[in-house]
Each structure stands twice: as C-alpha cells, then as structure tokens.
Design a protein around this motif. Structure first.
Motif, short mmCIF file in Angstrom:
data_model
loop_
_atom_site.label_atom_id
_atom_site.label_comp_id
_atom_site.label_asym_id
_atom_site.label_seq_id
_atom_site.Cartn_x
_atom_site.Cartn_y
_atom_site.Cartn_z
N PRO A 6 -56.64 11.30 -74.13
CA PRO A 6 -56.68 11.16 -72.75
C PRO A 6 -56.01 12.62 -71.99
O PRO A 6 -55.33 13.24 -72.50
N ALA A 7 -56.46 12.35 -70.58
CA ALA A 7 -56.29 13.84 -69.92
C ALA A 7 -54.55 13.48 -69.64
O ALA A 7 -53.88 12.49 -69.64
N ALA A 8 -54.01 14.63 -69.47
CA ALA A 8 -52.41 14.82 -69.37
C ALA A 8 -52.05 13.91 -67.91
O ALA A 8 -52.72 13.78 -67.10
N ALA A 9 -51.12 13.00 -68.21
CA ALA A 9 -50.47 12.29 -67.25
C ALA A 9 -51.46 10.92 -66.77
O ALA A 9 -51.38 10.57 -65.67
N GLU A 10 -52.53 10.69 -67.64
CA GLU A 10 -53.36 9.43 -67.15
C GLU A 10 -52.69 8.29 -67.39
O GLU A 10 -51.82 7.95 -68.20
N THR A 11 -52.93 7.35 -66.23
CA THR A 11 -52.29 6.17 -66.16
C THR A 11 -53.39 5.12 -66.55
O THR A 11 -54.21 5.15 -66.07
N ILE A 12 -52.97 4.09 -67.53
CA ILE A 12 -53.73 2.85 -67.89
C ILE A 12 -52.90 1.78 -67.61
O ILE A 12 -51.59 1.70 -68.41
N VAL A 13 -53.60 0.63 -67.31
CA VAL A 13 -52.65 -0.44 -66.94
C VAL A 13 -53.54 -1.55 -67.93
O VAL A 13 -54.76 -1.64 -67.61
N VAL A 14 -52.75 -2.23 -68.50
CA VAL A 14 -53.29 -3.37 -69.28
C VAL A 14 -52.96 -4.62 -69.10
O VAL A 14 -51.70 -4.94 -68.87
N HIS A 15 -53.73 -5.66 -68.59
CA HIS A 15 -53.43 -7.12 -68.49
C HIS A 15 -53.60 -7.88 -69.55
O HIS A 15 -54.85 -8.12 -70.10
N ALA A 16 -52.48 -8.59 -70.09
CA ALA A 16 -52.50 -9.01 -71.49
C ALA A 16 -52.42 -10.66 -70.84
O ALA A 16 -51.60 -10.90 -70.03
N GLY A 17 -53.07 -11.64 -71.66
CA GLY A 17 -52.95 -13.01 -71.43
C GLY A 17 -51.66 -13.55 -72.04
O GLY A 17 -50.90 -14.38 -71.45
N ARG A 18 -51.37 -13.01 -72.96
CA ARG A 18 -50.18 -13.34 -73.89
C ARG A 18 -49.76 -12.05 -74.37
O ARG A 18 -50.70 -11.09 -75.00
N LEU A 19 -48.18 -11.94 -74.69
CA LEU A 19 -47.92 -10.58 -75.13
C LEU A 19 -46.87 -10.84 -76.27
O LEU A 19 -45.75 -11.44 -76.00
N ILE A 20 -47.04 -10.13 -77.33
CA ILE A 20 -46.08 -10.33 -78.23
C ILE A 20 -45.37 -8.82 -78.60
O ILE A 20 -46.28 -7.73 -78.79
N ALA A 46 -43.49 -15.10 -77.72
CA ALA A 46 -44.24 -14.30 -77.11
C ALA A 46 -44.00 -14.71 -75.61
O ALA A 46 -43.80 -15.63 -75.12
N ARG A 47 -44.64 -13.55 -74.96
CA ARG A 47 -44.48 -13.72 -73.36
C ARG A 47 -45.87 -14.23 -72.86
O ARG A 47 -46.90 -14.26 -73.53
N GLY A 48 -45.89 -14.76 -71.44
CA GLY A 48 -47.13 -15.23 -70.93
C GLY A 48 -47.85 -13.97 -70.38
O GLY A 48 -47.71 -12.73 -70.73
N PRO A 49 -48.65 -14.32 -69.47
CA PRO A 49 -49.43 -13.24 -68.82
C PRO A 49 -48.38 -11.88 -68.54
O PRO A 49 -47.38 -12.36 -67.78
N SER A 50 -48.87 -10.82 -68.75
CA SER A 50 -47.93 -9.61 -68.73
C SER A 50 -48.91 -8.41 -68.45
O SER A 50 -50.06 -8.55 -68.48
N THR A 51 -48.09 -7.34 -67.68
CA THR A 51 -48.96 -6.24 -67.45
C THR A 51 -48.10 -4.96 -68.10
O THR A 51 -46.72 -4.87 -68.21
N ILE A 52 -48.77 -4.18 -68.77
CA ILE A 52 -48.27 -3.01 -69.58
C ILE A 52 -48.84 -1.97 -68.79
O ILE A 52 -49.90 -1.56 -68.68
N THR A 53 -47.94 -0.89 -68.62
CA THR A 53 -48.22 0.32 -67.94
C THR A 53 -48.12 1.60 -68.88
O THR A 53 -47.02 1.57 -69.64
N ILE A 54 -49.33 2.49 -69.11
CA ILE A 54 -49.06 3.54 -69.99
C ILE A 54 -49.34 4.89 -69.18
O ILE A 54 -50.36 4.90 -68.44
N VAL A 55 -48.41 5.74 -69.48
CA VAL A 55 -48.83 6.94 -69.02
C VAL A 55 -48.74 8.01 -70.06
O VAL A 55 -47.80 8.01 -70.84
N ASP A 56 -49.72 8.78 -70.04
CA ASP A 56 -49.76 9.89 -71.11
C ASP A 56 -49.83 9.27 -72.41
O ASP A 56 -48.85 10.05 -73.21
N GLY A 57 -50.06 8.34 -72.65
CA GLY A 57 -50.16 7.69 -74.28
C GLY A 57 -49.03 6.99 -74.61
O GLY A 57 -48.87 6.52 -75.78
N ARG A 58 -48.06 6.84 -73.54
CA ARG A 58 -46.64 6.19 -74.01
C ARG A 58 -46.57 5.07 -73.00
O ARG A 58 -46.88 5.05 -71.84
#
Length: 424
Positions: free
Chosen positions: A18-32, A39-51
């Motif tokens: 990924p390019a430096a400081a790329e932001t990825i947002v993941v929408h999960a239906g359930r999250l462990i 487990a959690r219900g619907p959730s959002t994970i925000t990822i910046v630069d691989g973390r």
C-alpha cells in the motif's frame, strides 16, 4: 548472476504494497477482535498505512479518499497463525529428491506454497525446517512485499545428530558428503556453535530434532537422539541470543528431556506420557500437536509413496492421534495450533481446527485462540498479530457464518488481508 536470478523470480510474484498513509475502511457484519471475547455486531475497522487505527460500532462512512471494503455479510476475525509449516516442501515419500533438486527449485516451491497458505487465511506462519537459506529468503520476500505470502518466522535447517532425523540419509557416503547441510552437531560445544551459525544466517527461531522422526529413513525408533547436555546447550545458547527453541519430539523420554532443557515448544509430542507432560508444565513448554501431519501421511499408506521403514513408523503413531494433546490440555499445558503443512498439501491447514475440537476437547473459541493469541505469544509477536486492536498489524480474514459456533467455517476463507494489503 545467482542473486539476479533470485530477484527476477521473486519479482514475478510481486504484489503491490500500500502507498504510504493509505486509509482503508472495513465494514464487518460481525467482528471477533479476540477469540477470548464475545463477538461484536456490525463494526467498522479503520486501517492507516497497514496498521489498525480504530474500531467503531456500526458501519461508519469512509472518509474522502479512503478505500472501502464491504464485508458486512461476513464475520471478520484476526488472521490465523500456523506455528509449524514447511513451505518449501510438498507431501510425498521421494526422499531422494534432495539429491537432484536445487535450492532455487525449493524456493519456487516455497513461493507457491506461501501464496496458497495465505489465501487459506494464515497470515503468519513459523517455518520449521527448510534447505539452507531458502526459508530466510521466503521470509524476507513476504516481509518486503516482493512475493505473495504470510509473515514468516523461519528456523532454516533443523539441527540434528549425525545420522538422525533431519540429517541427510539413505544415500551412498559420497552423496551424503556432497549434500551435507552442516546442520549436525555432536557434543555441547558443537551444538552451541550450530545455533550461533544459524543466528548469523538469519534464523528467527531454532529448531532441533530431539528424537527420531516418522518420515526419515532410519528404523531407529522415535526416542531421544541428543544427550541432555547437548539439548541444554542448544536451548541456553539460543535463549542467550534472544531466540526461542522448538523441539521436534515424539517419544516420551525425549519429550521429557527436551522440556527439562527448557524448550519453548514441543512439536508433535505423539507419545507424551504423564512424566513428560509434567516436565512440560514445570518448564513452561507449550505443546504443538500437528495432528494434520498424521492425517496426511495416513492418506498415503499402501500407495507405494513411503518406504516400508517409514510405513511401519506411520502405523505406530496413528493410534495415538490426539491422545497426548488431550492429556496435556487436561494437565494445564497450553496446546497451540500447528499443522506440519508440507507433510500434507498446503492450504488444508484449517482442518486441524476440527481435530482440536473433536479430539482434544477444545471449544471453537479455544481452538481459534490457539491459532491467534496463543500462537502469537509463542512466536513473540503478541504485540503485532493475533488480535484486532489499535496499533496491531492489519492482518484480517473473513468467513461466512459463525466460526465460534462451527469452527469448520475457517476451512473456507472468503477474504484475506496481511499487513494492510488485501489479497486479490
């Protein structure tokens, strides 16, 4: 020329970081986020630069310029960890191939298997035994994003006694001399030197064959090969260099001796009894049962794949499938996920989960924890992988259904991300 050749081969399998400081947002239906928590219900994970930067309840809109990955119909959980694989190996009884194939060939095989393993949902592996520098090259290749594969913790060649499991055997003396991998040792001083040499080459963990092995050509049983003094020398030297130690061990007294020496993990542990399990508990050694290895070799019986010597040893071990791991767990010894992939086809790693539930008596949550948080601790990576939490590497997988109810769901992984890079 050889270096250029390797670089060319590796580039053919490249996948972009990924390019430096790329932001990825993941929408999960359930999250462990952690197998020990509900487990959690619907959730959002925000990822910046691989973390992983943050986790929020519900499906939060992605900021401008961010990439959105929609897994809202899936269960998302941490990438899986297999603590015992052989990426440069494929199943079969053709022991003579080491006399005719080059290290370059085994590197290509490792590249193929690394990609298969990653697509099966295993974002971290511990590669416990590979020719010469092959495992180290594969580890660097995936770390730098040059080839497609999981994070790899590599031991390089396993340390063996002369003529023991892990040494070159079954050939004429002049062939053995030509193939010698300089991985054998006799006496504490020589064994310490072997550890230091592997550390110099880039080993991230040390493996030694504390006992005989099932697939080697010797009919010398499965008990201790190294002396107590040699085992202690290997462990003390490795620990002084900050390296953990994995001991291949089948026979009960060999397991007991390796545990007394202070190894971090017992691999296979087929014939572990109450004394050897007590030694593991006292020393803090964990147990990696690799039950899929026995399933894999069982599938090859009677098909002229293995020599008669090897078939005899396979049949000797099969009736013990799962017994030692169940007894170790009952005694309070941590049982950690590892498969010995390479003895059976890579990509089938997740079939081990079924046996951990059905044979060892784990709940699905415990089995998943053994391949995430527990495995991460064994590898010394607990602050990097094994959980979905802010600051951790973005190693994620997604599956249909609920793996906490049916662990077999992990045998069909729909989405994989490693180090913040989605696998296409």
């Amino acid at each position: 020329m050889l270096k250029r050749f390797f670089l060319l081969l590796l580039s053919l399998a490249a996948f972009a970081a990924p390019a430096a400081a790329e932001t990825i947002v993941v929408h999960a239906g359930r999250l462990i986020t952690d197998a020990s928590r509900p487990a959690r219900g619907p959730s959002t994970i925000t990822i910046v630069d691989g973390r992983i930067q943050g986790i929020a309840d519900g499906h939060v809109a992605a900021p401008a310029g961010a990439r959105l990955i929609d897994l809202s119909s899936r269960t998302v959980l941490p990438g899986l960890i297999d603590t015992h694989v052989h990426l440069s190996g494929d199943p079969g009884g053709d022991f003579w191939r080491e006399a005719v194939e080059s290290d370059e060939w085994w590197t290509l095989i490792g590249m193929k298997n690394a990609a298969v393993t990653l697509r099966a949902g295993f974002t971290t592996v511990r590669d416990l035994g590979s020719p010469q520098l092959v495992g180290f090259a594969l580890s660097r290749g995936t770390s730098e994003g040059i080839i497609l594969g999981p994070r790899i913790v590599s031991s390089g060649p396993a340390i063996s006694i002369i003529g023991g499991h892990g040494d070159v055997t079954g050939f004429r003396p002049e062939v053995v001399e030509a193939l010698a991998a300089n991985n054998t040792c006799t006496g504490p001083l020589e064994c310490a030197a072997r550890v230091r040499q592997l550390a110099r080459l880039g080993a991230q963990v040390i493996k030694f064959t504390a006992t005989g092995g099932v697939l080697s050509q010797q009919a010398r049983g499965l008990e201790a090969h190294f002396t107590d003094e040699e085992m202690r020398s290997i462990v003390v030297t490795a620990h002084s260099l900050g390296l953990k130690v994995a001991a291949h061990a089948h026979g009960a007294r060999g397991i007991e001796a390796a545990a007394r020496a202070g190894v971090d993990s017992i691999e296979h542990g087929t014939f572990a009894d109450s004394r050897s399990i007590a030694a593991m508990r006292t020393s803090g050694s964990v147990f990696v049962p690799t039950m899929m290895a026995l399933v894999g070799v069982r599938e090859g019986l009677g098909r002229n794949i293995y020599t008669p010597v090897v078939e005899t040893k396979i049949r000797e071990t099969l009736e013990h499938l799962g017994r030692a791991a169940r007894a170790a767990r009952a005694a309070g010894v941590p049982v950690i996920f590892g498969t010995d992939a390479g003895v059976f086809p890579h990509g089938r790693n997740a079939e081990e989960f079924r046996m951990m539930v059905e044979l060892v008596g784990m709940s699905p949550a415990e089995a998943i924890a053994s391949a995430t948080t527990g495995a991460a601790r064994l590898l010394g990576l607990e602050n990097e992988v094994g959980r979905i939490a802010p600051g951790m590497s973005a190693d994620l997988i997604a599956v249909d259904g609920d793996p906490l109810a049916d662990v077999r769901r992990l045998e069909r992984v729909d989405f994989v991300m490693v180090r913040g890079r989605p696998v296409e």
